[in-house]
Write a protein that holds these residues in place. Structure first.
Motif, PDB file in Angstrom:
ATOM      1  N   HIS A   1      10.141  -2.494 -40.198  1.00 34.31           N
ATOM      2  CA  HIS A   1      10.059  -3.433 -41.320  1.00 34.31           C
ATOM      3  C   HIS A   1       9.235  -4.652 -40.907  1.00 34.31           C
ATOM      4  O   HIS A   1       9.368  -5.146 -39.778  1.00 34.31           O
ATOM      5  CB  HIS A   1      11.463  -3.863 -41.747  1.00 34.31           C
ATOM      6  CG  HIS A   1      11.485  -4.546 -43.064  1.00 34.31           C
ATOM      7  ND1 HIS A   1      11.135  -5.866 -43.211  1.00 34.31           N
ATOM      8  CD2 HIS A   1      11.782  -4.080 -44.306  1.00 34.31           C
ATOM      9  CE1 HIS A   1      11.237  -6.205 -44.485  1.00 34.31           C
ATOM     10  NE2 HIS A   1      11.626  -5.127 -45.169  1.00 34.31           N
ATOM     11  N   PRO A   2       8.370  -5.147 -41.785  1.00 37.31           N
ATOM     12  CA  PRO A   2       7.506  -6.284 -41.426  1.00 37.31           C
ATOM     13  C   PRO A   2       8.256  -7.494 -40.869  1.00 37.31           C
ATOM     14  O   PRO A   2       7.733  -8.204 -40.011  1.00 37.31           O
ATOM     15  CB  PRO A   2       6.801  -6.626 -42.740  1.00 37.31           C
ATOM     16  CG  PRO A   2       6.780  -5.335 -43.494  1.00 37.31           C
ATOM     17  CD  PRO A   2       8.063  -4.646 -43.131  1.00 37.31           C
ATOM     18  N   THR A   3       9.486  -7.715 -41.304  1.00 34.71           N
ATOM     19  CA  THR A   3      10.246  -8.862 -40.808  1.00 34.71           C
ATOM     20  C   THR A   3      10.784  -8.643 -39.400  1.00 34.71           C
ATOM     21  O   THR A   3      11.277  -9.586 -38.779  1.00 34.71           O
ATOM     22  CB  THR A   3      11.420  -9.213 -41.739  1.00 34.71           C
ATOM     23  OG1 THR A   3      12.322  -8.096 -41.787  1.00 34.71           O
ATOM     24  CG2 THR A   3      10.919  -9.568 -43.132  1.00 34.71           C
ATOM     25  N   ARG A   4      10.676  -7.400 -38.895  1.00 35.28           N
ATOM     26  CA  ARG A   4      11.190  -7.073 -37.566  1.00 35.28           C
ATOM     27  C   ARG A   4      10.097  -6.694 -36.584  1.00 35.28           C
ATOM     28  O   ARG A   4      10.383  -6.375 -35.423  1.00 35.28           O
ATOM     29  CB  ARG A   4      12.189  -5.906 -37.667  1.00 35.28           C
ATOM     30  CG  ARG A   4      13.394  -6.153 -38.549  1.00 35.28           C
ATOM     31  CD  ARG A   4      14.245  -7.327 -38.081  1.00 35.28           C
ATOM     32  NE  ARG A   4      14.697  -7.190 -36.720  1.00 35.28           N
ATOM     33  CZ  ARG A   4      15.878  -6.680 -36.359  1.00 35.28           C
ATOM     34  NH1 ARG A   4      16.726  -6.288 -37.257  1.00 35.28           N
ATOM     35  NH2 ARG A   4      16.205  -6.608 -35.084  1.00 35.28           N
ATOM     36  N   GLN A   5       8.854  -6.710 -37.024  1.00 29.33           N
ATOM     37  CA  GLN A   5       7.750  -6.326 -36.137  1.00 29.33           C
ATOM     38  C   GLN A   5       7.584  -7.345 -35.019  1.00 29.33           C
ATOM     39  O   GLN A   5       7.845  -8.528 -35.194  1.00 29.33           O
ATOM     40  CB  GLN A   5       6.470  -6.150 -36.943  1.00 29.33           C
ATOM     41  CG  GLN A   5       6.562  -4.939 -37.847  1.00 29.33           C
ATOM     42  CD  GLN A   5       5.348  -4.739 -38.727  1.00 29.33           C
ATOM     43  OE1 GLN A   5       4.371  -5.473 -38.647  1.00 29.33           O
ATOM     44  NE2 GLN A   5       5.416  -3.729 -39.587  1.00 29.33           N
TER      45      GLN A   5
END
Length: 95
Positions: A80-84
């Motif tokens: 997920h982009p928020t976890r990259q």
């Protein structure tokens, strides 16, 4: 709390939504998807990472043949982009 588990049928829609978010629309038109047509992913290697129940990442492997040899096709793997940038993708591959 981050958990890794084998992807199950109940995870399918959430994982597909993550892949749609992380990859361009029309991702299924890529040639790598033709290798997957009509083939189930390797269940034991297809994982979902969840953080407090929310999908944070996913990985799938597919059986393929290269000449006479059996092999595995990695992908897609998505975070997920928020976890990259947290190493979650590497964790999924290493696991």
């Amino acid at each position: 709390m981050l958990t890794l588990a084998q992807e199950g049928p109940a995870d399918w829609w959430e994982v597909e939504a993550l892949y749609d978010l992380c990859f361009a629309p029309g991702r299924e038109a890529l040639s790598s998807y033709r290798l997957r047509d009509g083939v189930d992913p390797v269940a034991a290697l297809s994982l979902v990472a969840r953080d407090d129940g929310v999908v944070a990442g996913a990985i799938r492997y597919w059986p393929v043949r290269v000449g006479a040899a059996s092999a595995l096709l990695l992908g897609p793997v998505a975070v997920h982009p928020t976890r990259q940038g947290e190493g979650l993708g590497a964790l999924l591959v290493e696991e």
